[in-house]
Design a protein around this motif. Structure first.
Motif, short mmCIF file in Angstrom:
data_model
loop_
_atom_site.label_atom_id
_atom_site.label_comp_id
_atom_site.label_asym_id
_atom_site.label_seq_id
_atom_site.Cartn_x
_atom_site.Cartn_y
_atom_site.Cartn_z
N ASN A 94 0.85 -1.19 0.00
CA ASN A 94 0.00 0.00 0.00
C ASN A 94 0.89 1.24 0.00
OD1 ASN A 94 -2.94 -1.11 0.67
ND2 ASN A 94 -1.44 -2.29 1.82
N LEU A 135 -7.03 11.19 -2.80
CA LEU A 135 -7.73 11.01 -1.53
C LEU A 135 -8.74 12.12 -1.31
CD1 LEU A 135 -4.89 9.78 0.86
CD2 LEU A 135 -6.68 8.45 -0.23
N ARG A 177 -7.66 -2.58 7.98
CA ARG A 177 -8.09 -1.19 7.86
C ARG A 177 -6.87 -0.30 7.60
NH1 ARG A 177 -10.88 0.01 13.29
NH2 ARG A 177 -9.42 -1.61 13.95
N SER A 193 -9.92 3.64 5.40
CA SER A 193 -10.56 2.74 4.45
C SER A 193 -10.78 1.39 5.12
CB SER A 193 -9.70 2.55 3.21
OG SER A 193 -10.27 1.57 2.35
N ASN A 194 -12.00 0.87 4.98
CA ASN A 194 -12.35 -0.46 5.49
C ASN A 194 -12.49 -1.49 4.37
OD1 ASN A 194 -12.75 0.29 8.37
ND2 ASN A 194 -14.39 1.55 7.53
N ASP A 195 -12.12 -1.10 3.14
CA ASP A 195 -12.31 -2.01 2.00
C ASP A 195 -11.08 -2.03 1.10
OD1 ASP A 195 -12.52 0.50 0.91
OD2 ASP A 195 -14.60 0.31 0.27
N SER A 196 -9.90 -2.12 1.71
CA SER A 196 -8.63 -2.25 0.97
C SER A 196 -8.36 -1.07 0.04
CB SER A 196 -8.61 -3.55 0.15
OG SER A 196 -8.75 -4.67 1.00
N GLY A 197 -8.79 0.11 0.45
CA GLY A 197 -8.45 1.31 -0.30
C GLY A 197 -9.39 1.65 -1.43
N ARG A 198 -10.52 0.97 -1.54
CA ARG A 198 -11.47 1.32 -2.61
C ARG A 198 -12.21 2.61 -2.27
NH1 ARG A 198 -11.62 -4.31 -2.64
NH2 ARG A 198 -13.21 -4.40 -1.01
N THR A 199 -12.57 2.80 -0.99
CA THR A 199 -13.22 4.03 -0.55
C THR A 199 -12.59 4.48 0.76
OG1 THR A 199 -14.94 2.82 0.67
CG2 THR A 199 -15.40 3.40 -1.64
N PHE A 200 -12.68 5.78 1.04
CA PHE A 200 -12.11 6.35 2.26
C PHE A 200 -13.12 7.29 2.92
CE2 PHE A 200 -8.22 5.13 0.09
CZ PHE A 200 -7.39 4.73 1.12
N ASP A 201 -13.13 7.28 4.25
CA ASP A 201 -13.87 8.26 5.03
C ASP A 201 -12.89 9.28 5.58
OD1 ASP A 201 -16.34 6.93 4.71
OD2 ASP A 201 -15.81 5.53 6.31
#
Length: 483
Positions: free
Chosen positions: A165, A197, A218, A238-246
């Motif tokens: 990553n 990002l 995470r 990200s909780n989905d391997s970097g597909r989406t970020f909060d």
């Protein structure tokens, strides 16, 4: 029915290890004449790896160099060129190497300004599968022409899925730095297209990224953002391997911050160290994935260059004192609840120059400080190390009558043992297992019963000995692992 046993209850005291760093060892046979940077990290079996920028003398024959020590900083391998700048490349320049390891594999990510380029730096990845002895250089730019520019920060982390990553900041024009994330699932051969990002669009700059990854995958990234003349700290998760970020703005809680470093410790506790507008360095922590943060602790109020790292409950901070140009350090054994007073790394300052860049790492029972000083106009890469095995030391036992809420059978055991709760729960509880030095070696979840096979988190068989098993709020239980 209540169960009571008469047991010998061990009394434990948490003590600080006295860190004593070795004299700095020069890792390289090469010295440079221009200011550069380096990076160091520790391998799975206490190998020490160093990478640094080498500029050469009065020519352009520098590049990214690498060396390894397999005997804890006593001797170092011959210098290995990871990426070499041909002397015919009039404007070629390498900078900013970052190392990451998993097993016998070592990755190095670095910036390269290729031949005849002006201000455009590209990111490259190199990989070694034999602990740094040989390197594969992937001559495909990660950034490509679309994301090339002036480097403004880089960090790399290996996830539990072994993916590489990468987060980096770059600028194609003045005051327009942007931060991107990408990852490689094929060992650094190729990376996904860099993803910008998500930050407040009013921020004209985002730079100086730092990244860490939890055991469940995470991804946590913290950056400095600039809006007009104001600076902010932002956290993206990200909780989905970097597909989406909060995205969360941390400035209202932690204040203005620069040069942030985020690291993760035991039970996925986050630590964020940063520099304030007043040249102070502070550290804060979060136990809920970054939703809430503790009041920051002041580590130093005057510095010129610093670094921070964390491993389980051990935290290490080192800084170059602005007034004396000497290197000091502070550390914590208890997850930042208490810190030692500042101590000089060496009683006799070994470098007559200044501009000391510092890099820290902690792994297993080893801590390292990597340095790239400028003694006069000749620079090289150095490493200092200390063994760090703090923890819980058994002092004595006393006869006590206690309610037994956690049972372990068989005890002692050779292959496996079973933990049983006297009162099963609907919500799982965590059993923390510590070795005789107080090091957390395994965590298990239990509602009613759970089996432990005597292995650590990496499924590696632990040595025979006495282990302390603790559930918060319950009496600890000693378990004996036999040969």
């Amino acid at each position: 029915m209540k169960h009571f046993l008469v047991v010998l209850l061990p009394l434990f005291t948490l003590v600080y290890a006295q860190l004593q760093f070795s004299n700095p060892v020069m890792c390289s046979n090469e010295v440079s004449e221009w200011w550069g940077t380096g990076d160091g990290c520790i391998g799975a079996n206490n190998e020490i790896y160093e990478a640094w920028t080498h500029t050469g003398f009065a020519n352009s024959d520098g590049g990214i160099y690498f060396a390894a020590s397999y005997d804890t900083n006593r001797t170092w391998s011959s210098d290995i060129t990871i990426h070499y700048c041909d002397p015919s490349w009039v404007h070629a320049e390498c900078s900013g190497p970052k190392l990451a390891t998993t097993g016998d594999t070592v990755y190095c990510l670095y910036w390269l300004r290729p031949e005849h380029a002006t201000l455009e730096y590209h990111l490259y990845c190199s990989r070694s599968d034999n602990r740094g002895a040989n390197w594969n250089i992937f001559d495909v730019s990660i950034t490509g022409s679309q994301y090339a520019g002036s480097p403004r920060g880089l960090d790399v982390a290996i996830g539990p899925d072994k993916a590489v990553n990468l987060v980096f900041s770059t600028s194609q024009s003045y005051f327009q730095e942007k931060t991107y994330f990408c990852r490689s699932t094929n060992g650094g051969i190729s990376f996904s297209g860099p993803m910008l990002l998500p930050f407040d669009p009013a921020n004209t700059q985002t730079f100086q990224p730092s990244m860490t990854i939890s055991n469940d995958g995470r991804i946590f990234i913290v950056v400095t953002c600039r809006r007009q003349t104001s600076y902010y700290l932002y956290l993206v998760v990200s909780n989905d391997s970097g597909r989406t970020f909060d995205t969360t703005n941390l400035t209202s809680v932690l204040g203005v911050g620069y040069y942030p470093i985020i690291r993760i410790g035991a039970q996925d506790k986050l630590y964020l160290c940063y520099e304030t507008a007043n040249n102070e360095v502070k550290v804060s922590s979060s136990t809920d994935g970054g939703s809430t943060w503790q009041t920051p602790t002041l580590l130093v109020n005057d510095n010129f260059g610093w670094d921070f790292n964390a491993q389980d409950t051990r935290l290490l901070f080192a800084y170059n004192d602005e007034s004396t140009w000497e290197l000091y350090y502070r550390y914590s054994d208890d997850g930042g609840l208490t810190w030692t007073n500042p101590s000089r790394v060496w009683q006799t300052w070994p470098f007559p120059g200044d501009w000391l860049t510092v890099d820290l790492d902690i792994r297993n029972d080893l801590a390292t400080i990597s340095m790239h000083p400028e003694p006069g106009n000749v620079e090289a890469q150095y490493c200092s190390h200390a063994f760090w095995a703090p923890g819980i030391v058994e002092l004595k036992t006393e006869l006590s009558l206690i309610q037994s809420e956690l049972f372990v059978t068989p005890n002692p055991f050779k292959t496996q043992t079973v933990f049983n709760l006297a009162n099963p729960t609907n919500q799982p509880l965590n059993i923390s297992i510590y070795n005789s030095m107080g090091r957390l070696v395994r965590e298990l979840e239990i509602k009613d019963r759970v089996v432990w096979n005597g292995c650590d988190e990496n499924s590696k068989r632990l040595p025979a000995g006495v282990y302390l098993c603790q559930i918060t709020g319950l009496k600890p239980v000693r378990v004996v692992l036999s040969k």
